[in-house]
Design a protein around this motif. Sequence first.
Motif, short mmCIF file in Angstrom:
data_model
loop_
_atom_site.label_atom_id
_atom_site.label_comp_id
_atom_site.label_asym_id
_atom_site.label_seq_id
_atom_site.Cartn_x
_atom_site.Cartn_y
_atom_site.Cartn_z
N GLY A 138 14.80 -15.38 -7.73
CA GLY A 138 14.12 -16.65 -7.62
C GLY A 138 15.01 -17.78 -7.16
O GLY A 138 14.58 -18.94 -7.12
N GLY A 139 16.26 -17.46 -6.83
CA GLY A 139 17.16 -18.47 -6.28
C GLY A 139 18.15 -19.07 -7.26
O GLY A 139 18.93 -19.95 -6.89
N PHE A 140 18.16 -18.58 -8.50
CA PHE A 140 19.14 -19.06 -9.48
C PHE A 140 20.45 -18.29 -9.33
O PHE A 140 20.47 -17.18 -8.80
CB PHE A 140 18.62 -18.86 -10.90
CG PHE A 140 17.51 -19.80 -11.29
CD1 PHE A 140 17.77 -21.06 -11.80
CD2 PHE A 140 16.18 -19.40 -11.17
CE1 PHE A 140 16.74 -21.91 -12.16
CE2 PHE A 140 15.14 -20.24 -11.53
CZ PHE A 140 15.43 -21.50 -12.03
N GLU A 141 21.52 -18.90 -9.82
CA GLU A 141 22.83 -18.25 -9.84
C GLU A 141 23.26 -18.02 -11.28
O GLU A 141 23.11 -18.90 -12.12
CB GLU A 141 23.87 -19.10 -9.11
CG GLU A 141 23.61 -19.26 -7.63
CD GLU A 141 24.69 -20.07 -6.93
OE1 GLU A 141 25.61 -20.57 -7.64
OE2 GLU A 141 24.64 -20.20 -5.70
N VAL A 142 23.79 -16.83 -11.55
CA VAL A 142 24.29 -16.50 -12.88
C VAL A 142 25.78 -16.82 -12.93
O VAL A 142 26.54 -16.42 -12.06
CB VAL A 142 24.06 -15.01 -13.20
CG1 VAL A 142 24.64 -14.66 -14.57
CG2 VAL A 142 22.57 -14.68 -13.15
#
Length: 212
Positions: A138-142
């Motif tokens: 979804g476009g998030f970064e961990v």
Amino acid sequence: MSFTGFPVAALDFYDDLEVDNTKSFWEAHKHVWQESVQAPMKALMAALEPEFGSAKVFRPYRDVRFAKDKTPYKTHQGAFVGVAPATGWYFEISPRGTRVGGGFYDADGPRLAAVREAMADEKTGKALDRLLRRLEKGGFEVGGEQLKTSPRGYPADHPRIHLLRHKQLFVGRSYGFEADALDAGLVDRVREDWRALRPLLTWLSAVQVDRY
């Protein structure tokens, strides 16, 4: 006061503060911070409070007692809504624009051990792995600080060693200077992303309560 956005003056203020991080600059421009940063931040958090809870808007002063860097002021403004110790939603404005995040940012030994136990567990660990992969799609970064080696008690070939190495675990997204990164539409964007991060925070708070 309703949230109408962050003015460009907020970004200009932090641009200048990065160059001149001194008490004299701060005192001469504190009114800009109050009007263009602090007031809109409080209004944004107030708009989100009915759904997510009360936020802590962080102080602008750095704790320099044990730091090599003795500059006195933070060059960003953050706000945090907690759901468990050092676990919750985050929002920030800085010279690089705005960004959101959520996760756990600090854990003492017993709480970190509880999180790792849940990561290692076949059921709860796989659930977290699936959740993080969905967020990344979804476009998030961990992110979050990690050990370079395996944590004590866990083999290097554990199927979720990529999770077990985490000393912090948070997921975020940078908005930068996009059209709705600063204006009144920002509140809807933050709300949507905080909702997307709710399952992660539910997982983190549950395992800390259940296993701690």
